[in-house]
Design an enzyme around this catalytic site. Structure first.
Site, PDB file in Angstrom:
ATOM      1  CG  ASP A   1      67.583 -25.204   2.206  1.00 28.24           C
ATOM      2  OD1 ASP A   1      67.203 -26.384   2.221  1.00 28.24           O
ATOM      3  OD2 ASP A   1      68.417 -24.734   3.012  1.00 28.24           O
TER       4      ASP A   1
ATOM      5  CG  ASN B   1      79.630 -41.886  -7.794  1.00 34.56           C
ATOM      6  OD1 ASN B   1      79.144 -41.355  -8.771  1.00 34.56           O
ATOM      7  ND2 ASN B   1      79.026 -42.900  -7.188  1.00 34.56           N
TER       8      ASN B   1
ATOM      9  CG  LEU C   1      71.498 -36.160  -8.055  1.00 35.00           C
ATOM     10  CD1 LEU C   1      71.014 -35.319  -9.230  1.00 35.00           C
ATOM     11  CD2 LEU C   1      72.853 -36.754  -8.375  1.00 35.00           C
TER      12      LEU C   1
ATOM     13  CB  SER D   1      69.439 -39.100   6.673  1.00 29.56           C
ATOM     14  OG  SER D   1      70.590 -39.033   5.839  1.00 29.56           O
ATOM     15  CE  LYS D   2      70.872 -40.408  -0.277  1.00 37.93           C
ATOM     16  NZ  LYS D   2      70.553 -39.248  -1.174  1.00 37.93           N
TER      17      LYS D   2
ATOM     18  CG  ASP E   1      77.084 -48.564  -1.680  1.00 36.87           C
ATOM     19  OD1 ASP E   1      77.154 -47.491  -1.041  1.00 36.87           O
ATOM     20  OD2 ASP E   1      78.095 -49.151  -2.119  1.00 36.87           O
ATOM     21  CD  GLU E   2      77.955 -44.788   2.982  1.00 36.36           C
ATOM     22  OE1 GLU E   2      77.672 -44.563   4.165  1.00 36.36           O
ATOM     23  OE2 GLU E   2      78.984 -44.389   2.431  1.00 36.36           O
TER      24      GLU E   2
ATOM     25  CE1 TYR F   1      73.547 -19.200 -12.417  1.00 34.76           C
ATOM     26  CE2 TYR F   1      75.902 -19.013 -12.004  1.00 34.76           C
ATOM     27  CZ  TYR F   1      74.833 -19.645 -12.605  1.00 34.76           C
ATOM     28  OH  TYR F   1      75.062 -20.739 -13.397  1.00 34.76           O
TER      29      TYR F   1
ATOM     30  N   GLY G   1      81.306 -46.699  13.805  1.00 32.93           N
ATOM     31  CA  GLY G   1      80.294 -47.352  12.961  1.00 32.93           C
ATOM     32  C   GLY G   1      80.772 -47.633  11.551  1.00 32.93           C
TER      33      GLY G   1
HETATM   34  P1  NAD Z   1      77.769 -33.457  -2.825  1.00 32.19           P
HETATM   35  O1  NAD Z   1      77.875 -33.274  -1.360  1.00 32.19           O
HETATM   36  O2  NAD Z   1      78.968 -33.272  -3.677  1.00 32.19           O
HETATM   37  O3  NAD Z   1      76.651 -32.466  -3.407  1.00 32.19           O
HETATM   38  C1  NAD Z   1      75.437 -32.243  -2.750  1.00 32.19           C
HETATM   39  C2  NAD Z   1      74.778 -31.015  -3.363  1.00 32.19           C
HETATM   40  O4  NAD Z   1      73.521 -30.827  -2.714  1.00 32.19           O
HETATM   41  C3  NAD Z   1      75.590 -29.728  -3.176  1.00 32.19           C
HETATM   42  O5  NAD Z   1      75.596 -28.991  -4.372  1.00 32.19           O
HETATM   43  C4  NAD Z   1      74.823 -28.987  -2.085  1.00 32.19           C
HETATM   44  O6  NAD Z   1      74.947 -27.594  -2.175  1.00 32.19           O
HETATM   45  C5  NAD Z   1      73.406 -29.448  -2.349  1.00 32.19           C
HETATM   46  N1  NAD Z   1      72.553 -29.370  -1.154  1.00 32.19           N
HETATM   47  C6  NAD Z   1      72.836 -29.846   0.094  1.00 32.19           C
HETATM   48  N2  NAD Z   1      71.837 -29.546   0.940  1.00 32.19           N
HETATM   49  C7  NAD Z   1      70.886 -28.896   0.197  1.00 32.19           C
HETATM   50  C8  NAD Z   1      69.614 -28.347   0.511  1.00 32.19           C
HETATM   51  N3  NAD Z   1      69.113 -28.383   1.746  1.00 32.19           N
HETATM   52  N4  NAD Z   1      68.923 -27.763  -0.487  1.00 32.19           N
HETATM   53  C9  NAD Z   1      69.434 -27.694  -1.737  1.00 32.19           C
HETATM   54  N5  NAD Z   1      70.626 -28.172  -2.082  1.00 32.19           N
HETATM   55  C10 NAD Z   1      71.345 -28.780  -1.123  1.00 32.19           C
HETATM   56  O7  NAD Z   1      77.124 -34.894  -3.033  1.00 32.19           O
HETATM   57  P2  NAD Z   1      77.378 -35.957  -4.183  1.00 32.19           P
HETATM   58  O8  NAD Z   1      78.523 -36.806  -3.825  1.00 32.19           O
HETATM   59  O9  NAD Z   1      77.332 -35.267  -5.497  1.00 32.19           O
HETATM   60  O10 NAD Z   1      76.065 -36.852  -4.000  1.00 32.19           O
HETATM   61  C11 NAD Z   1      74.868 -36.509  -4.677  1.00 32.19           C
HETATM   62  C12 NAD Z   1      73.797 -37.510  -4.312  1.00 32.19           C
HETATM   63  O11 NAD Z   1      74.220 -38.812  -4.669  1.00 32.19           O
HETATM   64  C13 NAD Z   1      73.474 -37.561  -2.823  1.00 32.19           C
HETATM   65  O12 NAD Z   1      72.106 -37.737  -2.673  1.00 32.19           O
HETATM   66  C14 NAD Z   1      74.227 -38.779  -2.323  1.00 32.19           C
HETATM   67  O13 NAD Z   1      73.583 -39.345  -1.218  1.00 32.19           O
HETATM   68  C15 NAD Z   1      74.163 -39.673  -3.534  1.00 32.19           C
HETATM   69  N6  NAD Z   1      75.261 -40.640  -3.684  1.00 32.19           N
HETATM   70  C16 NAD Z   1      76.561 -40.224  -3.641  1.00 32.19           C
HETATM   71  C17 NAD Z   1      77.584 -41.152  -3.836  1.00 32.19           C
HETATM   72  C18 NAD Z   1      79.045 -40.745  -3.804  1.00 32.19           C
HETATM   73  O14 NAD Z   1      79.910 -41.634  -3.835  1.00 32.19           O
HETATM   74  N7  NAD Z   1      79.385 -39.473  -3.780  1.00 32.19           N
HETATM   75  C19 NAD Z   1      77.268 -42.497  -4.058  1.00 32.19           C
HETATM   76  C20 NAD Z   1      75.924 -42.870  -4.085  1.00 32.19           C
HETATM   77  C21 NAD Z   1      74.937 -41.926  -3.915  1.00 32.19           C
HETATM   78  O1  DAU Z   2      78.988 -45.801  -0.863  1.00 37.40           O
HETATM   79  C1  DAU Z   2      78.453 -44.607  -1.359  1.00 37.40           C
HETATM   80  C2  DAU Z   2      78.855 -43.480  -0.450  1.00 37.40           C
HETATM   81  O2  DAU Z   2      80.237 -43.238  -0.677  1.00 37.40           O
HETATM   82  C3  DAU Z   2      78.048 -42.212  -0.657  1.00 37.40           C
HETATM   83  O3  DAU Z   2      76.708 -42.464  -0.350  1.00 37.40           O
HETATM   84  C4  DAU Z   2      78.585 -41.081   0.215  1.00 37.40           C
HETATM   85  O4  DAU Z   2      77.900 -39.874  -0.085  1.00 37.40           O
HETATM   86  C5  DAU Z   2      80.059 -40.890  -0.075  1.00 37.40           C
HETATM   87  O5  DAU Z   2      80.587 -39.914   0.786  1.00 37.40           O
HETATM   88  C6  DAU Z   2      80.803 -42.216   0.095  1.00 37.40           C
HETATM   89  O6  DAU Z   2      80.839 -42.600   1.499  1.00 37.40           O
HETATM   90  P1  DAU Z   2      82.151 -43.212   2.163  1.00 37.40           P
HETATM   91  O7  DAU Z   2      82.074 -42.985   3.608  1.00 37.40           O
HETATM   92  O8  DAU Z   2      82.389 -44.599   1.686  1.00 37.40           O
HETATM   93  O9  DAU Z   2      83.252 -42.258   1.454  1.00 37.40           O
HETATM   94  P2  DAU Z   2      84.542 -41.526   2.045  1.00 37.40           P
HETATM   95  O10 DAU Z   2      85.286 -40.987   0.878  1.00 37.40           O
HETATM   96  O11 DAU Z   2      84.222 -40.607   3.158  1.00 37.40           O
HETATM   97  O12 DAU Z   2      85.375 -42.744   2.638  1.00 37.40           O
HETATM   98  C7  DAU Z   2      85.755 -43.841   1.815  1.00 37.40           C
HETATM   99  C8  DAU Z   2      86.480 -44.835   2.697  1.00 37.40           C
HETATM  100  O13 DAU Z   2      87.736 -44.250   3.085  1.00 37.40           O
HETATM  101  C9  DAU Z   2      85.777 -45.154   3.992  1.00 37.40           C
HETATM  102  O14 DAU Z   2      86.023 -46.508   4.327  1.00 37.40           O
HETATM  103  C10 DAU Z   2      86.429 -44.233   5.025  1.00 37.40           C
HETATM  104  C11 DAU Z   2      87.841 -44.111   4.499  1.00 37.40           C
HETATM  105  N1  DAU Z   2      88.526 -42.832   4.753  1.00 37.40           N
HETATM  106  C12 DAU Z   2      87.890 -41.689   4.401  1.00 37.40           C
HETATM  107  C13 DAU Z   2      88.510 -40.475   4.585  1.00 37.40           C
HETATM  108  C14 DAU Z   2      87.800 -39.187   4.228  1.00 37.40           C
HETATM  109  C15 DAU Z   2      89.798 -42.834   5.268  1.00 37.40           C
HETATM  110  O15 DAU Z   2      90.387 -43.894   5.558  1.00 37.40           O
HETATM  111  N2  DAU Z   2      90.419 -41.615   5.449  1.00 37.40           N
HETATM  112  C16 DAU Z   2      89.820 -40.437   5.151  1.00 37.40           C
HETATM  113  O16 DAU Z   2      90.417 -39.359   5.355  1.00 37.40           O
END
Ligand code: NAD
Ligand code: DAU
Length: 352
Positions: free
Chosen positions: A67, A188, A89, A161-162, A135-136, A347, A289
Site C-alpha cells: 500500500d 481514457n 499511477l 487530491s490529484k 486533466d480534472e 501469488y 460539482g
Molecule cells: P484504477 O482505479 O483502474 O487503478 C488504480 C490502481 O491503483 C488499482 O490497481 C488499485 O489497486 C491501486 N491502488 C489504489 N490505492 C492504492 C494504494 N493505497 N496503494 C497501492 N495501490 C493502490 O485507475 P486508472 O484509471 O488506471 O488510473 C491510473 C492513474 O491514472 C490514476 O492516478 C489516475 O488518477 C490517472 N488518470 C486516469 C485517467 C482515466 O481516464 N482513467 C485519466 C487521467 C489520469
Molecule cells: O478526465 C480524466 C478522468 O476521467 C480521470 O482522472 C478519472 O480517473 C476517470 O474516472 C475519469 O473521470 P470522469 O468522471 O470523467 O469519468 P466517468 O467515467 O466517471 O464519467 C464520465 C462522464 O460520464 C462524466 O461526465 C460523468 C458521466 N457519467 C458517468 C457514469 C459512471 C454518467 O453520465 N453516468 C454514469 O453512470
C-alpha cells in the site's frame, strides 16, 4: 531471487494492476527487457492481477503487494530493488466514490504520493519520478483548451487530491531538485477498465439490457483517448520529458456523454443484431460539482516528443466494445468479486 544488478533501470510502477497501469505494463515489460518493473499495488477493488497474465512470469517483472500509504514497506521495497525510477499511477480514481467517501482519496492520492517522493528524495542524484495525473485538476472549461499553464481549479475531492499531489511533485522538483515529470491526461477508455466508469459500465448494462444511467442532460463533454495512446505517451514522457515539466495528453476527441452512450448502444446492436438498446438510456440526477467540459491542448507533447494519438476514435471504440464482448467473463468477475481471489490463488506462495 531476482538479480537486480543486471537491470539498467529498476522502476517501481505503482497501481500496475489497475486499468492504465496494467495496459502500460503489458506494453512496457516485453519492450524494455533491460529494465526491471516492480509493480506495487495494494489491490483495492480496482486492482486486478489477472490483467497481467501475459507478463506475470517474465524475468523483468515482479509484483509486490504494498500500500503506498505504508512508508515502511515502501522503504524496504526501494532498498530491495535499488530503485531508481517511479512511474506513479496508484490512486483512488473514481469521482463518484470521492464524493461519497473522500478520505481514501486524501490518504492514497496525497499521502501516498508524499511517501514516494520522500523515498525518491533520498536517492535524488539518480532518480526519475513520473507522476501520472489527470486533466480534472483544471476543472471545467467553457471554450478553448487547457494548456500546461492553465490554473488549477479542481471540482471534486478526487480532482483536488490529484491537484495536491501534482503540487507536491512540483515542490520536490523546485526544493530538492528531484528529476520529475508530470503528465495530465484526459478520459481514457479501452480494455480492462473497471465497469464503474462510463464506457465499460455502458457496455455491461447494454449487454445485460439494464438501464444505462446518464447524469444530468448528457451534454457534459469529455476529451476521450484510447488507453494505448496514453501508454505510448507515458513511455515518451518517462524517457524524454524535460525535468520539472508537465505534459498534457489528450487526443482531441471531444464527445458529449450522450453521444458516447448512444454510439456504444448502436455498435452492440450491430454486433449482436438484437437492438435497439438506446431505449435503455435513463436520465438520472446530476453528479454534484459535475464539470461540464474538459478539453486539452496537447501541442507541447506533440512538438517536443513527437507524440500523437494514432487510434481513430470510432475504430478504438469499436475495438473496445469488441474486447468486452469477447471477455464477458472478465466483466462478470469484476461484478462478482471473483478477480479478487487471483492473488491468493496465484501469488501468495510465490517468492521473488
Ligand atoms: P484504477 O482505479 O483502474 O487503478 C488504480 C490502481 O491503483 C488499482 O490497481 C488499485 O489497486 C491501486 N491502488 C489504489 N490505492 C492504492 C494504494 N493505497 N496503494 C497501492 N495501490 C493502490 O485507475 P486508472 O484509471 O488506471 O488510473 C491510473 C492513474 O491514472 C490514476 O492516478 C489516475 O488518477 C490517472 N488518470 C486516469 C485517467 C482515466 O481516464 N482513467 C485519466 C487521467 C489520469
Ligand atoms: O478526465 C480524466 C478522468 O476521467 C480521470 O482522472 C478519472 O480517473 C476517470 O474516472 C475519469 O473521470 P470522469 O468522471 O470523467 O469519468 P466517468 O467515467 O466517471 O464519467 C464520465 C462522464 O460520464 C462524466 O461526465 C460523468 C458521466 N457519467 C458517468 C457514469 C459512471 C454518467 O453520465 N453516468 C454514469 O453512470
Amino acid at each position: 531471487m531476482i538479480s537486480k544488478d543486471r537491470f539498467e533501470k529498476r522502476i517501481i510502477v505503482t497501481g500496475g494492476a489497475g486499468f492504465i497501469g496494467s495496459n502500460f505494463l503489458r506494453r512496457a515489460v516485453p519492450r524494455y527487457r533491460q529494465y526491471l518493473f516492480v509493480n506495487i499495488d495494494c489491490l483495492t477493488y480496482a486492482g486486478n492481477l489477472g490483467n497481467l497474465k501475459t507478463v506475470e512470469n517474465d524475468e523483468n517483472y515482479v509484483f509486490e503487494k504494498i500500500d503506498v500509504r505504508n512508508d515502511e514497506l515502501l522503504a524496504d521495497c526501494f532498498e530491495k530493488y535499488d530503485v531508481n525510477a517511479v512511474i506513479h499511477l496508484a490512486a483512488e480514481s473514481h469521482v463518484d466514490r470521492s464524493i461519497i467517501g473522500p478520505e481514501a482519496f486524501i490518504e492514497t492520492n496525497i499521502r501516498g504520493t508524499f511517501n514516494l517522493l520522500e523515498l525518491a528524495r533520498r536517492r535524488v542524484h539518480d532518480f526519475r519520478f513520473h507522476h501520472v495525473s489527470t486533466d480534472e485538476v483544471f476543472g471545467s472549461i467553457e471554450d478553448g483548451l487547457f494548456s500546461e499553464l492553465s490554473p488549477y481549479n479542481p471540482s471534486s475531492p478526487y480532482a483536488a487530491s490529484k491537484a495536491s499531489a501534482d503540487y507536491l511533485v512540483q515542490a520536490y522538483h523546485k526544493t530538492y531538485r528531484l528529476d520529475t515529470v508530470i503528465s495530465n491526461c484526459s478520459n481514457n477508455f479501452g480494455p480492462y477498465q473497471f465497469p464503474e466508469k462510463l464506457v465499460p459500465l455502458t457496455i455491461r448494462n447494454a449487454l445485460l439490457k439494464k438501464e444505462i444511467p446518464i447524469y444530468g442532460d448528457g451534454g457534459n463533454i469529455r476529451d476521450w483517448i484510447f488507453v494505448e495512446d496514453h501508454c505510448r505517451a507515458l513511455d515518451l514522457i518517462f524517457h524524454g520529458g524535460r525535468s520539472g515539466n508537465t505534459y498534457n495528453i489528450g487526443a482531441g476527441y471531444e464527445r458529449p456523454n450522450l453521444d458516447i452512450v448512444t454510439g456504444i448502444c448502436r455498435i452492440i446492436d450491430r454486433m449482436l443484431g438484437d437492438g435497439p438498446r438506446e431505449r435503455l438510456i435513463t436520465f438520472v440526477g446530476d453528479r454534484p460539482g459535475h464539470d461540464r467540459r474538459y478539453a486539452l491542448d496537447s501541442s507541447k507533447i506533440k512538438s517536443e516528443l513527437g507524440w500523437e494519438a494514432v487510434e481513430s476514435f470510432d475504430q478504438a471504440l469499436e475495438n473496445t466494445v469488441r474486447w468486452y464482448l469477447d471477455n464477458q467473463e472478465w466483466l462478470d468477475d469484476c461484478i462478482s468479486g471473483e478477480y479478487l481471489k487471483y492473488y491468493e490463488k496465484n501469488y501468495s506462495r510465490r517468492r521473488n
